[in-house]
Design a protein around this motif. Sequence first.
Motif: not given
Length: 328
Positions: A200-212, A216-227
């Motif tokens: 997940l990259f922000d509008e400036n191209g900075v990585v805000i999440h790198h999940g392995e 669909f099970t990545d709770k940290a990703l879901h939280g950042k998408l919620g924000k």
Amino acid sequence: MKTYCFIGTDKNAGKTTAFNAVYAERIRKGEPLLLTSIGINGETTDEFDGGVKPGIRVMPGSFFVTAGEHLEGHTGKYETCATFVPPRFAKPLVLGRCTLAFDILLEGPNTGVELALLKQELERMIPPEAILLIDGSIDRQFLANPDLCDAFYFSVLFSKREPQRRKAEGFLAAIAFAGCTRQAAEAITAVKTDATRALLFDENGVVIHHGEAMPFTDKALHGKLGKLGKLGATPALLYLNGALTLTLAEHLAPLSGLTLILDNMTLYQNVSAGPRKALLFKPEIRLLHTVKVKRIFIREEAPFDRSLLPANTEVHNLFRDGTHGIGI
């Protein structure tokens, strides 16, 4: 060595019939050919429902790669050119050259790493102008990697059954997805590893999440998408190298500022095959690895909207234009 893979949208979509038709066509052109498969293909009886399936008949002069166990009883019908054995390969494989036509069960590599290794070995042994035909499977996502496969032949089933019909429509929609921008592709490839499932990259191209974990099970990703959702239409880019499930699609649906980049079109299949829902999906969908289509074969069990078929692509109706049953 050019590599072409055969994919079907569903059971009984006609994938093996298409494989046989193209194989016959290229033999008539006098092209050097090499056959293999992802998983086991060429059975004449469907192991699930007991129905009759078209088999695969290898012709004199053609090369093939299959598991050694499938060659029992075929002594004298082929020459052994090489063997590929564990631990480099999951099971013993034989590279053979057919001398007398016979019906064959094809079973080749079952992972991207193994297919890449096999291709490296074959390129030292097979004429460079040879064409590798792979009887593939849509659930083997590694086939979409352009380093492994140059283009695809697709078999599409248009059925009266609603789930199969939706799957075909979604499959054709996924073929048509455009590639991502060069900047986005460079940003993704600079960061991702073999274990990466989400970036997940922000509008400036900075990585805000790198999940392995699977997305669909990545709770940290879901939280950042919620924000992101709470901030409205904040521009962001999400790369997925795992299935876009219906649940995840519903989670992403309201994010109008999001560009969703799927590694390849096969990751869209869970959405296209799922139950129809009134889902207004706002993110734009792009592909990191776009689809190169050699030809589409359709099996038409019911009328369908022909505007679904991509423009400027060769289309054959397997059972209405003489393609079905082409002999060698």
